[in-house]
Design a protein around this motif. Structure first.
Motif, PDB file in Angstrom:
ATOM      1  N   ILE A  29       0.833  -1.200   0.000  1.00  0.00           N
ATOM      2  CA  ILE A  29       0.000   0.000   0.000  1.00  0.00           C
ATOM      3  C   ILE A  29       0.870   1.254   0.000  1.00  0.00           C
ATOM      4  N   GLY A  30       1.921   1.249   0.816  1.00  0.00           N
ATOM      5  CA  GLY A  30       2.796   2.401   0.936  1.00  0.00           C
ATOM      6  C   GLY A  30       3.935   2.430  -0.062  1.00  0.00           C
ATOM      7  N   ASP A  31       3.951   1.459  -0.966  1.00  0.00           N
ATOM      8  CA  ASP A  31       4.997   1.359  -1.991  1.00  0.00           C
ATOM      9  C   ASP A  31       6.397   1.387  -1.371  1.00  0.00           C
ATOM     10  N   MET A  32       6.572   0.530  -0.354  1.00  0.00           N
ATOM     11  CA  MET A  32       7.860   0.429   0.337  1.00  0.00           C
ATOM     12  C   MET A  32       8.463  -0.938   0.071  1.00  0.00           C
ATOM     13  N   ASP A  33       9.788  -0.983  -0.046  1.00  0.00           N
ATOM     14  CA  ASP A  33      10.436  -2.287  -0.156  1.00  0.00           C
ATOM     15  C   ASP A  33      10.464  -2.918   1.244  1.00  0.00           C
ATOM     16  N   LYS A  34      10.818  -4.201   1.299  1.00  0.00           N
ATOM     17  CA  LYS A  34      10.759  -4.929   2.580  1.00  0.00           C
ATOM     18  C   LYS A  34      11.657  -4.306   3.638  1.00  0.00           C
ATOM     19  N   THR A  35      12.861  -3.919   3.248  1.00  0.00           N
ATOM     20  CA  THR A  35      13.803  -3.343   4.209  1.00  0.00           C
ATOM     21  C   THR A  35      13.269  -2.047   4.792  1.00  0.00           C
ATOM     22  N   THR A  36      12.753  -1.180   3.948  1.00  0.00           N
ATOM     23  CA  THR A  36      12.196   0.095   4.412  1.00  0.00           C
ATOM     24  C   THR A  36      11.019  -0.147   5.341  1.00  0.00           C
ATOM     25  N   MET A  37      10.189  -1.122   5.003  1.00  0.00           N
ATOM     26  CA  MET A  37       9.024  -1.426   5.835  1.00  0.00           C
ATOM     27  C   MET A  37       9.460  -1.932   7.207  1.00  0.00           C
ATOM     28  N   VAL A  38      10.448  -2.803   7.245  1.00  0.00           N
ATOM     29  CA  VAL A  38      10.934  -3.325   8.527  1.00  0.00           C
ATOM     30  C   VAL A  38      11.466  -2.193   9.396  1.00  0.00           C
ATOM     31  N   VAL A  39      12.252  -1.311   8.810  1.00  0.00           N
ATOM     32  CA  VAL A  39      12.798  -0.168   9.546  1.00  0.00           C
ATOM     33  C   VAL A  39      11.669   0.729  10.051  1.00  0.00           C
ATOM     34  N   THR A  40      10.666   0.946   9.232  1.00  0.00           N
ATOM     35  CA  THR A  40       9.533   1.795   9.616  1.00  0.00           C
ATOM     36  C   THR A  40       8.757   1.177  10.773  1.00  0.00           C
ATOM     37  N   VAL A  41       8.449  -0.106  10.677  1.00  0.00           N
ATOM     38  CA  VAL A  41       7.698  -0.768  11.757  1.00  0.00           C
ATOM     39  C   VAL A  41       8.543  -0.843  13.025  1.00  0.00           C
ATOM     40  N   ASP A  42       9.840  -1.084  12.882  1.00  0.00           N
ATOM     41  CA  ASP A  42      10.725  -1.077  14.055  1.00  0.00           C
ATOM     42  C   ASP A  42      10.639   0.270  14.777  1.00  0.00           C
ATOM     43  N   ALA A  43      10.655   1.373  14.013  1.00  0.00           N
ATOM     44  CA  ALA A  43      10.580   2.711  14.608  1.00  0.00           C
ATOM     45  C   ALA A  43       9.230   2.930  15.284  1.00  0.00           C
ATOM     46  N   LEU A  44       8.153   2.449  14.665  1.00  0.00           N
ATOM     47  CA  LEU A  44       6.822   2.578  15.269  1.00  0.00           C
ATOM     48  C   LEU A  44       6.736   1.773  16.566  1.00  0.00           C
ATOM     49  N   GLU A  45       7.326   0.573  16.574  1.00  0.00           N
ATOM     50  CA  GLU A  45       7.329  -0.244  17.790  1.00  0.00           C
ATOM     51  C   GLU A  45       8.146   0.433  18.893  1.00  0.00           C
ATOM     52  N   LYS A  46       9.305   0.928  18.526  1.00  0.00           N
ATOM     53  CA  LYS A  46      10.175   1.592  19.507  1.00  0.00           C
ATOM     54  C   LYS A  46       9.478   2.791  20.143  1.00  0.00           C
ATOM     55  N   ALA A  47       8.672   3.502  19.355  1.00  0.00           N
ATOM     56  CA  ALA A  47       7.932   4.662  19.852  1.00  0.00           C
ATOM     57  C   ALA A  47       6.649   4.273  20.590  1.00  0.00           C
ATOM     58  N   GLY A  48       6.325   2.975  20.599  1.00  0.00           N
ATOM     59  CA  GLY A  48       5.110   2.517  21.274  1.00  0.00           C
ATOM     60  C   GLY A  48       3.839   2.818  20.502  1.00  0.00           C
ATOM     61  N   LEU A  49       3.959   2.990  19.168  1.00  0.00           N
ATOM     62  CA  LEU A  49       2.801   3.349  18.343  1.00  0.00           C
ATOM     63  C   LEU A  49       2.161   2.158  17.646  1.00  0.00           C
ATOM     64  N   ALA A  50       2.923   1.093  17.475  1.00  0.00           N
ATOM     65  CA  ALA A  50       2.409  -0.110  16.801  1.00  0.00           C
ATOM     66  C   ALA A  50       3.192  -1.314  17.281  1.00  0.00           C
ATOM     67  N   GLU A  51       2.632  -2.491  16.999  1.00  0.00           N
ATOM     68  CA  GLU A  51       3.329  -3.736  17.351  1.00  0.00           C
ATOM     69  C   GLU A  51       2.949  -4.829  16.370  1.00  0.00           C
ATOM     70  N   ARG A  52       3.861  -5.767  16.228  1.00  0.00           N
ATOM     71  CA  ARG A  52       3.601  -6.933  15.380  1.00  0.00           C
ATOM     72  C   ARG A  52       2.843  -7.953  16.223  1.00  0.00           C
ATOM     73  N   ARG A  53       1.741  -8.452  15.666  1.00  0.00           N
ATOM     74  CA  ARG A  53       0.911  -9.432  16.383  1.00  0.00           C
ATOM     75  C   ARG A  53       0.489 -10.548  15.437  1.00  0.00           C
ATOM     76  N   THR A  54       0.050 -11.639  16.006  1.00  0.00           N
ATOM     77  CA  THR A  54      -0.527 -12.726  15.218  1.00  0.00           C
ATOM     78  C   THR A  54      -1.925 -12.302  14.783  1.00  0.00           C
ATOM     79  N   SER A  55      -2.258 -12.589  13.540  1.00  0.00           N
ATOM     80  CA  SER A  55      -3.569 -12.228  13.005  1.00  0.00           C
ATOM     81  C   SER A  55      -4.667 -13.034  13.674  1.00  0.00           C
ATOM     82  N   ALA A  56      -5.789 -12.382  13.946  1.00  0.00           N
ATOM     83  CA  ALA A  56      -6.957 -13.075  14.494  1.00  0.00           C
ATOM     84  C   ALA A  56      -7.629 -13.917  13.410  1.00  0.00           C
ATOM     85  N   ARG A  57      -7.433 -13.549  12.148  1.00  0.00           N
ATOM     86  CA  ARG A  57      -8.058 -14.251  11.020  1.00  0.00           C
ATOM     87  C   ARG A  57      -7.254 -15.467  10.554  1.00  0.00           C
TER      88      ARG A  57
END
Length: 161
Positions: free
Chosen positions: A61-89
Motif C-alpha cells: 500500500i505504501g509502496d515500500m520495499d521490505k527493508t524500508t518497511m521493517v525499519v519503519t515498523v521497528d521505529a513505530l514499535e520503539k515509539a510505542g505506536l504499533a506492534e507486530r501481532r498474530t492475526s486473528a483471522r
C-alpha cells in the motif's frame, strides 16, 4: 559547431508533476516531523488502523520495499505506536496492530496531512482546485494507472497515504 535545440510542442508534464510532488513531499515531511513521524510512519499507522493488515500488505500500500518497511515498523514499535501481532483471522500471519497511543498519533498525523493538502490546494481558486483533482484522478485511474514495462525502469516516486 552549432546545435539547434528541439522545439517543445507540449508543456513539460513530467517536470510539473515531479516538481510539485517533490515540494509537497518536503512540506509533508516537515509538518509530520513536528510530531516525530515520517510520511512512511504516518502511512503505516493510518492504513493499519483501517483493517487488519500484514506488514507485506502495508508495504505494498505504501509502496515500500521490505527493508524500508521493517525499519519503519521497528521505529513505530520503539515509539510505542504499533506492534507486530498474530492475526486473528489467520494464526500463521503476522499483522501490524496500532496501539492506543498510535491511534492518537495517527489522528494527529492525519489532521496534519489534511492541512498540508488543503494549504497546497488553497493556492488555487476553488474551481481550478476541483478541476485539478478531477483531472489527476482521471489520469491516475486511466491512462497513467499502470506503469509501462521497460528494460531500464524509472525510479518510482513513493505514493502518499
Amino acid at each position: 559547431m552549432t546545435s539547434s535545440a528541439t522545439t517543445r510542442t507540449e508543456p513539460d508534464l513530467s517536470f510539473l508533476l515531479d516538481h510539485t510532488s517533490h515540494v509537497l513531499r518536503t512540506q509533508m515531511a516537515a509538518a509530520l516531523s513536528e510530531i516525530g513521524l515520517t510520511a512512511r510512519m504516518h502511512c503505516v499507522l493510518v492504513h493499519a488502523l483501517e483493517d487488519e493488515r500484514t506488514q507485506a500488505r502495508l508495504a505494498e500500500i505504501g509502496d515500500m520495499d521490505k527493508t524500508t518497511m521493517v525499519v519503519t515498523v521497528d521505529a513505530l514499535e520503539k515509539a510505542g505506536l504499533a506492534e507486530r501481532r498474530t492475526s486473528a483471522r489467520d494464526r500463521r500471519a503476522r499483522i501490524i496492530a496500532v496501539t492506543e497511543k498510535g491511534a492518537q498519533v495517527a489522528a494527529q498525523s492525519q489532521a496534519i496531512a489534511d492541512r498540508v493538502h488543503e494549504e497546497a490546494l488553497g493556492a488555487l481558486p476553488e474551481a481550478e482546485r476541483e478541476a485539478l483533482l478531477r483531472a489527476l484522478n482521471l489520469l491516475a485511474e486511466g491512462h497513467l494507472a499502470t506503469p509501462a514495462e521497460s528494460p531500464r525502469p524509472a525510479r518510482r516516486a513513493r505514493r502518499e497515504s
